[in-house]
Write a protein that holds these residues in place. Structure first.
Motif, PDB file in Angstrom:
ATOM      1  N   ARG A 141      27.268 -22.995 -36.318  1.00 25.12           N
ATOM      2  CA  ARG A 141      26.438 -24.082 -36.960  1.00 25.12           C
ATOM      3  C   ARG A 141      25.851 -24.854 -35.598  1.00 25.12           C
ATOM      4  O   ARG A 141      24.688 -24.984 -35.349  1.00 25.12           O
ATOM      5  N   ASN A 171      23.318 -22.297 -33.806  1.00 25.59           N
ATOM      6  CA  ASN A 171      22.331 -22.188 -34.843  1.00 25.59           C
ATOM      7  C   ASN A 171      21.196 -23.669 -34.414  1.00 25.59           C
ATOM      8  O   ASN A 171      19.928 -23.417 -34.240  1.00 25.59           O
ATOM      9  N   ASN A 172      22.154 -24.701 -34.581  1.00 27.97           N
ATOM     10  CA  ASN A 172      21.482 -26.057 -34.114  1.00 27.97           C
ATOM     11  C   ASN A 172      20.729 -25.745 -32.626  1.00 27.97           C
ATOM     12  O   ASN A 172      19.612 -26.216 -32.727  1.00 27.97           O
ATOM     13  N   TYR A 173      21.452 -25.396 -31.624  1.00 28.12           N
ATOM     14  CA  TYR A 173      20.948 -25.282 -30.528  1.00 28.12           C
ATOM     15  C   TYR A 173      19.694 -24.258 -30.241  1.00 28.12           C
ATOM     16  O   TYR A 173      18.604 -24.670 -29.762  1.00 28.12           O
ATOM     17  N   ARG A 174      19.785 -23.066 -31.005  1.00 31.19           N
ATOM     18  CA  ARG A 174      18.691 -22.303 -30.869  1.00 31.19           C
ATOM     19  C   ARG A 174      17.514 -22.788 -31.716  1.00 31.19           C
ATOM     20  O   ARG A 174      16.097 -22.724 -30.952  1.00 31.19           O
ATOM     21  N   TYR A 175      17.710 -23.659 -32.839  1.00 30.08           N
ATOM     22  CA  TYR A 175      16.572 -24.185 -33.504  1.00 30.08           C
ATOM     23  C   TYR A 175      15.895 -25.105 -32.717  1.00 30.08           C
ATOM     24  O   TYR A 175      14.687 -25.312 -32.507  1.00 30.08           O
ATOM     25  N   ALA A 176      16.651 -26.090 -31.865  1.00 26.30           N
ATOM     26  CA  ALA A 176      16.086 -27.024 -30.918  1.00 26.30           C
ATOM     27  C   ALA A 176      15.555 -26.627 -29.771  1.00 26.30           C
ATOM     28  O   ALA A 176      14.355 -26.981 -29.456  1.00 26.30           O
ATOM     29  N   THR A 210      13.709 -23.822 -30.062  1.00 29.88           N
ATOM     30  CA  THR A 210      12.155 -23.251 -30.511  1.00 29.88           C
ATOM     31  C   THR A 210      11.398 -23.929 -30.783  1.00 29.88           C
ATOM     32  O   THR A 210      10.316 -23.950 -31.076  1.00 29.88           O
ATOM     33  N   ARG A 211      11.876 -25.395 -31.085  1.00 27.93           N
ATOM     34  CA  ARG A 211      10.941 -26.438 -31.505  1.00 27.93           C
ATOM     35  C   ARG A 211      10.101 -27.049 -30.289  1.00 27.93           C
ATOM     36  O   ARG A 211      10.001 -26.919 -29.225  1.00 27.93           O
TER      37      ARG A 211
END
Length: 125
Positions: free
Chosen positions: A114, A117-122, A124-125
């Motif tokens: 989790r 995945n949160n780090y990757r999402y951050a 790519t934003r």
């Protein structure tokens, strides 16, 4: 056996994928579901091969471990029955300790995934 299992599993999963693809042919061109898995068939075949390889390798290693356990336990019993009994009891204590410590690992793994995945999402934003 490995090749037959791989071919059977790939064929079965591909039939399911193709039936889903045929059902979704009526989707609009701009619909993101229409391009779902353009190379899914290749990924599916690779994943099935990896699964079959890992499964057969694991089962062969289990068979080999059981054979080694039998042979070495028999040799140790011939040398010293007391030593073999103490070895078995210590192995049981160690196994139970690892089982009690390892029961928290799935929760920790989910938390790690989790956070990753949160780090990757951050990023790519």
């Amino acid at each position: 056996l490995r090749l037959a299992w791989s071919a059977h599993l790939t064929g079965r999963l591909m039939r399911g994928y193709l039936s889903l693809s045929v059902a979704s042919l009526g989707a609009a061109a701009g619909d993101p579901r229409a391009s779902f898995g353009a190379d899914l068939d290749q990924r599916l075949a690779e994943d099935v091969d990896k699964f079959v390889d890992l499964s057969t390798e694991l089962s062969l290693e289990v068979v080999q471990a059981v054979i080694h356990l039998y042979v070495f336990a028999k040799m140790l019993w011939r040398q010293s029955p007391i030593l073999s009994k103490s070895t078995v009891s210590l192995a049981l204590v160690g196994t139970s300790a690892m089982l009690s410590l390892g029961r928290h690992l799935p929760r920790l793994y989910r938390a790690e995934r989790r956070a990753s995945n949160n780090y990757r999402y951050a990023l790519t934003r």
